[in-house]
Structures are given as C-alpha cells and as structure tokens.
Design an enzyme around this catalytic site. Structure first.
Site, PDB file in Angstrom:
ATOM      1  N   GLY A 192      63.597  -1.583  58.698  1.00  0.00           N
ATOM      2  CA  GLY A 192      64.229  -1.902  59.795  1.00  0.00           C
ATOM      3  C   GLY A 192      64.624  -0.509  60.560  1.00  0.00           C
ATOM      4  O   GLY A 192      64.724  -0.272  61.586  1.00  0.00           O
ATOM      5  N   PHE A 244      69.210  -6.092  60.080  1.00  0.00           N
ATOM      6  CA  PHE A 244      69.158  -5.844  58.738  1.00  0.00           C
ATOM      7  C   PHE A 244      70.817  -5.499  58.284  1.00  0.00           C
ATOM      8  O   PHE A 244      71.434  -5.535  59.367  1.00  0.00           O
ATOM      9  CB  PHE A 244      68.532  -4.822  58.024  1.00  0.00           C
ATOM     10  CG  PHE A 244      68.780  -3.499  58.497  1.00  0.00           C
ATOM     11  CD1 PHE A 244      69.610  -2.687  58.156  1.00  0.00           C
ATOM     12  CD2 PHE A 244      68.002  -2.994  59.772  1.00  0.00           C
ATOM     13  CE1 PHE A 244      69.913  -1.248  58.572  1.00  0.00           C
ATOM     14  CE2 PHE A 244      68.377  -1.856  60.333  1.00  0.00           C
ATOM     15  CZ  PHE A 244      69.325  -1.096  59.766  1.00  0.00           C
ATOM     16  N   ASP A 276      74.019  -6.367  60.987  1.00  0.00           N
ATOM     17  CA  ASP A 276      73.791  -6.842  62.027  1.00  0.00           C
ATOM     18  C   ASP A 276      74.050  -8.315  62.537  1.00  0.00           C
ATOM     19  O   ASP A 276      74.537  -8.567  63.532  1.00  0.00           O
ATOM     20  CB  ASP A 276      71.958  -6.591  62.092  1.00  0.00           C
ATOM     21  CG  ASP A 276      71.707  -5.441  62.545  1.00  0.00           C
ATOM     22  OD1 ASP A 276      72.631  -4.429  62.800  1.00  0.00           O
ATOM     23  OD2 ASP A 276      70.399  -5.291  62.502  1.00  0.00           O
ATOM     24  N   ASP A 328      71.726   8.611  57.728  1.00  0.00           N
ATOM     25  CA  ASP A 328      72.934   7.813  57.005  1.00  0.00           C
ATOM     26  C   ASP A 328      73.889   7.054  58.058  1.00  0.00           C
ATOM     27  O   ASP A 328      74.118   7.537  59.141  1.00  0.00           O
ATOM     28  CB  ASP A 328      73.893   8.411  56.080  1.00  0.00           C
ATOM     29  CG  ASP A 328      73.009   8.722  54.781  1.00  0.00           C
ATOM     30  OD1 ASP A 328      72.995   7.500  54.020  1.00  0.00           O
ATOM     31  OD2 ASP A 328      72.945   9.581  54.428  1.00  0.00           O
TER      32      ASP A 328
HETATM   33  P1  IMP Z   1      72.728   3.319  55.029  1.00  0.00           P
HETATM   34  O1  IMP Z   1      73.454   3.991  53.776  1.00  0.00           O
HETATM   35  O2  IMP Z   1      72.585   4.423  56.107  1.00  0.00           O
HETATM   36  O3  IMP Z   1      71.412   2.843  54.560  1.00  0.00           O
HETATM   37  O4  IMP Z   1      73.598   2.168  55.440  1.00  0.00           O
HETATM   38  C1  IMP Z   1      74.758   1.782  54.813  1.00  0.00           C
HETATM   39  C2  IMP Z   1      74.988   0.415  55.117  1.00  0.00           C
HETATM   40  O5  IMP Z   1      75.151  -0.059  56.253  1.00  0.00           O
HETATM   41  C3  IMP Z   1      73.677  -0.560  54.489  1.00  0.00           C
HETATM   42  O6  IMP Z   1      73.957  -1.570  53.794  1.00  0.00           O
HETATM   43  C4  IMP Z   1      72.986  -0.729  55.681  1.00  0.00           C
HETATM   44  O7  IMP Z   1      72.230  -2.224  55.714  1.00  0.00           O
HETATM   45  C5  IMP Z   1      74.098  -1.016  56.874  1.00  0.00           C
HETATM   46  N1  IMP Z   1      73.600  -0.420  58.155  1.00  0.00           N
HETATM   47  C6  IMP Z   1      73.205   0.850  58.332  1.00  0.00           C
HETATM   48  N2  IMP Z   1      72.776   1.014  59.641  1.00  0.00           N
HETATM   49  C7  IMP Z   1      72.861  -0.424  59.948  1.00  0.00           C
HETATM   50  C8  IMP Z   1      72.576  -1.291  61.298  1.00  0.00           C
HETATM   51  O8  IMP Z   1      71.838  -0.414  62.212  1.00  0.00           O
HETATM   52  N3  IMP Z   1      72.870  -2.353  61.577  1.00  0.00           N
HETATM   53  C9  IMP Z   1      73.404  -3.071  60.397  1.00  0.00           C
HETATM   54  N4  IMP Z   1      73.839  -2.566  59.128  1.00  0.00           N
HETATM   55  C10 IMP Z   1      73.520  -1.471  58.981  1.00  0.00           C
END
Ligand code: IMP
Length: 189
Positions: A12, A142, A145, A66
C-alpha cells in the site's frame, strides 16, 4: 532515470509513493529486504537508522518511511507505537478507546528518510489532520485507513482510491517534498 529503492514490505505504501514518483520521472523500486529497526519514540531516528544500514549493505540509495497515528484525546497515542497497537488491538480497539469521546481530532505523521551508500542522509516530513470516525468504513488502503477521515472530506481513507488519498495524505506530502528535492539534483547525488 534516477532510481531509488524503497525498503518496505507494505505494498500500500509502495503504491501511494510510486504514484508520486511517476510525476517526477523517478523510478521507485521496492527493496524487499529485511529491515533493521531500533526502538525509539522518534520516527525520524527509526527510519534514518534503517535507511543508513540498508544503503550501506545494498550499495544503493535507500528510502524508508515510518508513519504514526496521533490521537489528541489520547495524548498522542498510539504515535510511534502505531504498528504494535494495530497488530494487537487494531482499529476496533481504537474505536473502543474512543467510545463516548467527543473530541476526535487526530493526525497522521509520515517521516521519509533517504540515505546514499556514502552515508548522506536527509529527512522529509508530512502531516494530515483529521478525525477518528465513529465506525469502520471502507475497504481500500491499509492500517488505520478505515477509521481516519481527513479534514476537508467526509470519507475515510479506506473509502478513497490511492490517488484520492494522496490528495490529503501525510505520506504524499512527505514523498512530494522528497521527490521534488531529488528531481532537482538529478544525476548529481
Ligand atoms: P509503519 O510503522 O510506518 O508501517 O506504520 C505504523 C502503523 O500505522 C502500521 O500499523 C500502519 O498500518 C499504520 N499506518 C501507517 N501509515 C498509514 C496510513 O497511511 N493509513 C493507515 N494506517 C497507516
């Protein structure tokens, strides 16, 4: 063509960032390698460390991103712990914590870290303000969202296409800063 490797297993994120890379004539390739991650409550430190290790190891310029969801009424929780919270209590757990809470302001923060094999590194940030929905809505996207509504719209991110989400999102803002910086320095890194 300028090539950058995006260290991520999240398709995503790759899709959203690639749509922006295209606009700048940059080729964004997935680096599906194992990511070395440190524990920190600072998203910039986490992503910069991973990018540095991967750029050295694979001898290519690497970008790592991140993100975190910061909910005002919960004092910024889950913030840097978003990934763990998503895996454990998930969107329904967040909705439960927000039951009866009227102040539903929240924001997503994205930190993009870029590092060259020589160790030059830079950080780009993006933020989107919005609200936590009162129920899960939509099937796209994802993570969180289905419960995040950006300011200026009534739909959750999960009710939008990637292109529509990119008009608002934290990630689109951070990657737009990064790709425009990179495009200006094409062939001169
Ligand atoms: P990550 O460590 O950057 O992958 O994200 C931390 C958490 O936030 C993960 O559970 C991701 O699914 C969620 N997350 C990150 N970016 C988004 C987004 O754009 N929409 C929704 N959830 C997000």
């Amino acid at each position: 063509m300028t090539e950058v490797y995006f260290l991520t297993s999240n398709l995503g994120k790759l899709r959203e960032a690639s749509l922006i890379a295209e606009q700048y004539g940059i080729s964004l390739r997935q680096l599906p390698a194992k990511r070395i991650e440190i524990q920190s409550d600072d998203l910039a430190r986490i992503s910069a460390f991973s990018a540095r290790v991967a750029a050295r190891k694979h001898h290519v310029p690497v970008v790592v991103e991140d993100a975190g969801l910061f909910i005002e009424a919960l004092g910024g929780f889950p913030g840097p712990y978003s990934s763990y919270v998503f895996k454990t209590i998930g969107v329904n757990g967040i909705l439960k914590l927000m039951e009866g809470v009227r102040r539903r302001e929240a924001y997503f923060l994205s930190v993009v870290a870029y590092c060259t094999p020589k160790g030059r590194s830079l950080i780009f940030k993006g933020r989107v303000d919005g609200y936590i929905a009162s129920e899960v809505r939509g099937t796209g996207g994802f993570g969180f969202d289905p419960i995040f509504i950006p300011k200026g719209d009534t739909r959750t991110f999960a009710e939008m296409s990637s292109r529509e989400k990119n008009l608002y999102s934290h990630r689109a803002k951070a990657f737009t800063k990064f790709f425009s910086w990179l495009a200006e320095r094409r062939g001169n890194l």
